[in-house]
Scaffold this active site. Sequence first.
Site: not given
Ligand code: D41
Length: 691
Positions: A36, A85, A119, A121, A177, A415, A430, A436
């Site tokens: 560092d 989402s 993968e 999340k 993310e 009520c 109720c 109420c």
């Molecule tokens: O790791 C995650 N949080 C993650 C989020 C992920 N590995 N893949 C994701 N893939 C998508 C799509 C398929 C819709 C492109 C996501 C999210 N969406 C996602 N994160 C927040 C809302 C949606």
Amino acid sequence: MSGSERSTEEKIARLRETLNEHLYRYHVLDAPTISDALYDGLYHELVALEAAHPSFVTPDSPTQRVGAKPLEAFPEVSHRVPMLSLGNAFSDDDIVAFDKRCRTSLGNANHGDIEYACEPKFDGLAISLTYERGIFVRGATRGDGAVGEDVTQNLRTVGSIPLRIATEAAVLEIRGEVLMQRRDFERLNARQAANGEKVFVNPRNAAAGSLRQLDPTLTAERPLSFFAYGIGATDGVELPSTHAASMDMLARLRFPVTAERAVVLGVDGLRQYFARIGAARPTLPFDIDGVVYKVNNLALQQQLGFVSRAPRFAIAHKFPAEEATTILEGIDVQVGRTGAVTPVARLKPVFVGGTTVSNATLHNEDELRRKDLKIGDTVIVRRAGDVIPEVASAVLAYRPVDAREFVMPTRCPKCDSAIIRLEGEAVARCTGGLFCPAQRKQALLHFAQRRAMDIEGLGDKLVDQIVEHNIVHTAADLYRLGLLALASLERMAEKSAQNLLDAIAQSKQTTLARFLFGLGIRHVGEATAKDLAKHFGNLDRLMAATGDELLEVHDVGPVVAQSIRQFFDQPHNCEVVAQLRACGIRWPEHAGVMASAASGAVGAVAAVELKGPFAGKTVVLTGTLATMSRDEAKEKLESVGAKVAGSVSKNTHFVIAGTEAGSKLDKAQALGVPVLSEAEFIVRLDNSETH
Ligand code: D41
């Protein structure tokens, strides 16, 4: 340029390359090759050289990660391609169903098992990074998927986000993310505590709080990480044919991509991956709350498309809920919109699944008995991700001798009306009805919500006040509110009172479906309200319909039919409906499916006037859309009352521009026609009424 200047420029460029290389090794490869202290020495050498020769500073210089001025607020950014989402799965059955849905939808396009990219999340915040000709130009939060906040200067401080990438692409948008690794989180909290500052409850909150600092020098002090998981808008790049290959491409571009990714076949492959990551979870350096499965082939993804705002080709498989034990200190009751009296556990606050829980629903009396819960018990509280917490069971071995049985009150705590539970029903209610205050509040909130009458600004606190002060008894009273009554309320300035009155006035022009949904008839949700409106076309016909006639409506069964009949059989309800209409609430009426079928007329359904951003508008599509084909977009637009035209003129209301949009976009801009991104288009579609 003199010779010495040239050599200074070269020196700066070399230093920059060296520092960027070490940043990459440190933050992305997690394998630094210098100390560092040595890094800091080189960094300060660059700072000094750039200070003496400001014209040689480039946007990708590591010195440009810090030093931006604090903002007043984050500007808004429209996402060119929506940030969708993810749907959730909690069980093996859910996964089997997901795979089946994919296989069925793909039909002949797919042979045998589907290949899935898997993968972890990440439990962080979804963001988007836009690179133009390889330079990082914009970073944004997901927001509502269509519009997020511009947090570019904060994201520049994140060491693992490259400021320049090796691509010629005019536009390349990376999605991923932002999170805080556990070790960094512990260190940050120790530092915060030592400085007498706020300690964060979990890494996710710490990451969110850090990303949303208006002063980027504060963000720079927070150890944030980034992982890429997808690609958004592109312009001038060929994408690989699979998700996995796209992730490999991002890794080659030096983005951090998780090493835990895998490609598997069919449901069995998904199961094995889930088990493997579940086992690895405690040893991972960051929090995850499940895994994500995506159909690997991008052409198949495109074919599967999406429903509402979640893709059909992907799903999040959440880990089982986390559990903790605590004390059940008491049981209160809550009265809902339909009078349902729900027992709610009052708990000694306990940290579970990432937050502190002090209340949990107990659903109903039977559920309470089945679980054999007594006040004073030690109980197991369970919480999964964003799901509401629940009391799973009591630890009988710890039951105190003075543990008390819960007794459902016989009178409403709000009520004082009788609470009764009908034979065969699980819930006690109720009987106070709209007498109420608890029911009245919920009924008003239901009526005013966005998906019903959409009265902006009429929220919880305000409804509490207007009901407590007896200013409003029924929904119709809302339309008779005056400025004086409102302005006398707590925290209600004249300006906000006027805004509310405007919003109430504006809500008068609505649709039959919204109005019906807003009435809060038991079992009539948004979808049923739409079906009813479509079928009858007109309120009087619906109110007069017999039980049998109601059964003819798509998806209406005996329970729903009876509930609708009961609602309109109550003179009180008909009175409120009449008052609301007298107050000027209006919607377009039409002949209805029923009427035209009965008259035998073909295509006699009157042109229905729809409410919504596209109703009656002329729209032009241009460029490539990421989430649907041109034909699908046209079909969707037409179903919400738009006319889709082939060319742009001054009569065009909107141009929807996908990627690589050409002359139509230029023309729209020249004529001042509003241009919508795909994301804005989708959010507006969601807010539209359909035929
Ligand atoms: O790791 C995650 N949080 C993650 C989020 C992920 N590995 N893949 C994701 N893939 C998508 C799509 C398929 C819709 C492109 C996501 C999210 N969406 C996602 N994160 C927040 C809302 C949606």
